[in-house]
Design an enzyme around this catalytic site. Structure first.
Site, PDB file in Angstrom:
ATOM      1  N   SER A  94       0.032  -1.706   0.554  1.00  0.00           N
ATOM      2  CA  SER A  94      -1.428  -1.686   0.475  1.00  0.00           C
ATOM      3  C   SER A  94      -1.968  -1.653   1.893  1.00  0.00           C
ATOM      4  CB  SER A  94      -1.929  -2.954  -0.238  1.00  0.00           C
ATOM      5  OG  SER A  94      -3.329  -3.131  -0.083  1.00  0.00           O
ATOM      6  N   TYR A 117      -1.262 -11.846  -2.048  1.00  0.00           N
ATOM      7  CA  TYR A 117      -1.172 -10.392  -2.207  1.00  0.00           C
ATOM      8  C   TYR A 117      -0.890  -9.734  -0.861  1.00  0.00           C
ATOM      9  CZ  TYR A 117      -2.642  -5.657  -3.604  1.00  0.00           C
ATOM     10  OH  TYR A 117      -2.688  -4.311  -3.861  1.00  0.00           O
TER      11      TYR A 117
END
Length: 291
Positions: free
Chosen positions: A144, A157
């Site tokens: 990401s 995350y």
């Protein structure tokens, strides 16, 4: 290793295939003649994605990526059905729901995100390695933009995505002597349920996003746009796929930009206020759940 990977007749394992990026990439690969093995927790999303693909090209298997035995079974089923496994798209992921600071996040939530987003990737890749080497194939891991931007109120995350970036880089170097390859996908904001809280689903988290990310960086793209970058990236065995490209400078200049951004965040009184509000809200919500 070969400089390109032809897709027709190859077999790809796609985790997180019930929707979002996984479903979009599976659809795009199937359109290029690739056999698709879809793995997800199951339910209507997995069935819907599978039914949208050519019947002879798809195998859908309910499986939890955190279950090592289950992922070994998925790989075995893929090879039994299609005779080979060439591509692994380790894409399944979750985020804390609701997003919280490390101070107010339940430990079980933090650990579950890491379990899925880091160890789930490992447990997907590990049983497939020998098959990918045998076919001189390619592994693509979904990281990401959070792998290189500050992960405040999303720390498990962000930590997991930074970790899987390193896994993907190591795999690329380790697979090269065998004629296989690996790469890392870095999506920015994508219009999927995992990002709902930052786009109106949670007013405080939306305020964080709107304040911290300026201009085009605060905009979400569709899963199909990610897929449009992923498929040619797999074909050319790209070491990294950053989509949209507006995130590229932040990745390339992270050694310079990140210390400056971190310092700015430490001194940003608007963010300080939002952190206090968020922690007060999460504490209240936690007490309400206990009652």
């Amino acid at each position: 290793m070969p400089t390109t990977l032809t897709l027709p007749g190859k077999t790809a394992l796609v985790t997180g295939g019930a929707g979002g990026i996984g479903a979009a990439v599976a659809t795009a690969l199937a359109a290029r003649g690739t056999n698709i093995v879809l793995a997800d927790l199951g339910g209507t999303g997995l069935d819907r994605t599978a039914s949208s693909l050519p019947a002879g090209q798809v195998l859908a298997i309910p499986a939890d990526v955190t279950d090592a035995a289950a992922m070994h079974d998925v790989v075995s089923a893929a090879v039994e059905r299609f005779g080979r496994l060439d591509i692994v798209f380790a894409n399944a992921g979750i985020a804390a729901d609701p997003p919280s600071t490390a101070r107010t996040m339940p430990p079980s939530v933090f650990e579950r995100v890491v379990e899925v987003d880091l160890l789930g990737v490992w447990r997907t890749v590990q049983p497939a390695l020998e098959h990918v080497i045998a076919s001189r194939g390619h592994i693509l891991i979904t990281a990401s933009a959070y792998a290189f931007v500050n992960g405040m109120v999303n720390s498990p995350y962000a930590a997991s995505k930074a970790a899987v970036e390193q896994l993907g880089r190591a795999l690329r170097a380790e697979l090269a002597p065998h004629g296989a390859s690996a790469g890392v996908l870095y999506p920015g904001w994508v219009a999927t349920p995992i990002a709902d809280s930052a786009f109106g689903g949670d007013p405080l988290i939306t305020a964080f996003k709107d304040h911290a990310y300026k201009g085009p960086l605060r905009k979400a793209i569709t899963p199909e746009r990610v897929a449009a970058a992923v498929v040619p990236g797999i074909e050319r065995r790209a070491p990294r796929i950053i989509v949209p490209r507006r995130w590229l400078p932040l990745s390339m200049l992270r050694g310079i930009v990140n210390p400056l951004v971190d310092r700015a965040l430490e001194r940003d009184h608007t963010l300080h206020r939002l952190v206090h509000q968020l922690e007060a809200q999460r504490t209240t919500q936690s007490r309400t759940r206990v009652l």
